[in-house]
Design a protein around this motif. Structure first.
Motif: not given
Length: 414
Positions: A129-156
């Protein structure tokens, strides 16, 4: 007056702080300029974080505001990865988290804001679970997504940031659900017609946009998160991004006794209640002469414009803030350009153009044009800007008549 022996300290090295530092040098300041920021990364553009940086493998350095050589050339000292714990106005010093103090002649607060993290039970133990405000946040989101395929992402959160993240994640192949607490997306910032357009856009692209969804708890079951809403619905998530707004970084200014009102209150010269301290960018609460009211704006344009004013004033020149706000958002194949402040409008006119997803929304209060939202329509944005700046009246009948060309001379009310 020579400034050779003077020191200007800047707290915050994002758009406002960095643009200020270079503008101050350009205005002829000969003394020290020192930029402090908690983020250890070379200062970077923030708008690409939810878009180009999230969807590409490019390093964050590609989005740097200035090169390392630029700072050296202009003798601007960068102190990155450094926090500031307090300001002492009596001694004109700041105290770093390390305990070290620095003396200033002029101090500029470009402290910006941080993500608002609502107190939802289970949020602190949720996986990925992450916010998106800094480059570090995005790097964590990218790592969690991997190639993205089939990943279930919920945006609050269904504001502009939430929708931009949704578009980017969908592009990467994730299954995306947006949960918005209000009855429509973008409820606080635009008209119902624009909300409906963006909801339809995302739905057509396969994003599940759900409104009236108040998240009340997040349960963790094994490797899964389950997001629960007050209506009893629940949504499984491999990854959760929280985009419900920001909290202005006011603590330093407040503790220093500066005047606070929906931000750090400043005059037309960007000075706070202490004439040796200035505030610019997202953290500042200023009077906009075009709209004759006080506002706090979260935009690159405001950060850059206020930076220029502060630099000129500190360099001993006459300057005051008198800018027309503008913003933008990119989602899928849609470029939205916004100019003006629509709050208080009592009439909305839509002008459709030839071509897919090309139109503009014009906000009026009586005969006064307040703002324009232009979708894939740079011409409407430019003309709207001209009319608002010059306080010209629009012929409303001609505006919505697509047989009348979209030209200032043809739209002006005689």
């Amino acid at each position: 007056m020579s400034t050779k022996d003077k020191t200007c300290l800047v707290i915050g090295a994002s758009h406002a702080g960095v643009n200020f530092a270079f503008a101050l040098r350009k205005e002829g300041w000969e003394g020290r300029i020192v930029l402090f920021d908690k983020d250890p990364v070379l200062p970077y553009h923030r708008p690409p974080l939810s878009k180009a940086y999230l969807t590409s493998d490019d390093p964050i350095e590609k989005h740097s505001l200035k090169s390392p050589e630029s700072y050296e050339k202009e003798h601007i000292e960068l102190c990155l990865g450094v926090g500031i714990s307090s300001i002492n106005r009596d001694t004109k010093t700041i105290t770093l988290d390390t305990g070290e103090t620095q003396v200033y002649d002029q101090l500029v607060l470009a402290t910006g804001a941080r993500p608002l993290i609502p107190p939802i039970p289970g949020m602190d133990t949720a996986h990925q679970l992450y916010p998106l405000r800094t480059a570090h946040d995005v790097q964590q989101i990218k790592a969690a997504l991997g190639d993205g395929k089939g990943k279930r992402a919920v945006i609050i959160g269904g504001g502009y940031i939430g929708l931009e993240i949704a578009a980017s994640m969908k592009k990467l192949g994730a299954e995306v659900t947006v949960l918005e607490r209000e009855a429509r997306v973008l409820a606080r910032v635009t008209a119902p017609e624009m909300s409906a357009f963006f909801q339809q856009l995302h739905t057509e692209q396969g994003v599940d946009v759900l409104t009236n969804k108040n998240v009340v708890t997040i349960a963790t079951e094994g490797a899964d998160n389950i997001v629960h809403c007050s209506d009893g619905s629940q949504y499984p998530a491999d990854l959760i991004v929280v985009g419900v707004g920001i909290r202005v970084n006011l603590e330093l200014a407040k503790d220093a006794g500066l005047e606070i009102e929906n931000g750090i209150k400043v005059n037309a010269q960007t000075q706070t209640s202490d004439t040796a301290i200035y505030a610019i960018g997202d953290c500042s609460f200023h009077h906009n002469p075009l709209y004759k009211r006080w506002v706090r704006l979260e935009s690159v344009q405001n950060a850059v414009d206020q930076a220029k004013v502060a630099a000129a004033v500190i360099a001993g020149k006459q300057a005051s803030y008198n800018s027309l706000p503008w913003f933008w958002s990119d989602q899928f194949d849609v470029k939205l350009q916004m100019v003006g402040l629509s709050e208080g409008y009592d009439e909305l006119l839509i002008r459709e153009e030839e071509g897919e997803r090309k139109f503009s929304a014009w906000y009026f209060r009586g005969d006064q044009l307040l703002a324009v939202d232009a979708v894939n329509n740079a011409k409407a944005y430019v003309i709207g800007t001209k009319f608002i700046k010059e306080d010209k009246q629009v012929d409303k009948g001609k505006l919505i008549d697509t047989d009348v060309p979209l030209k200032p001379a043809d739209l002006i009310k005689n």
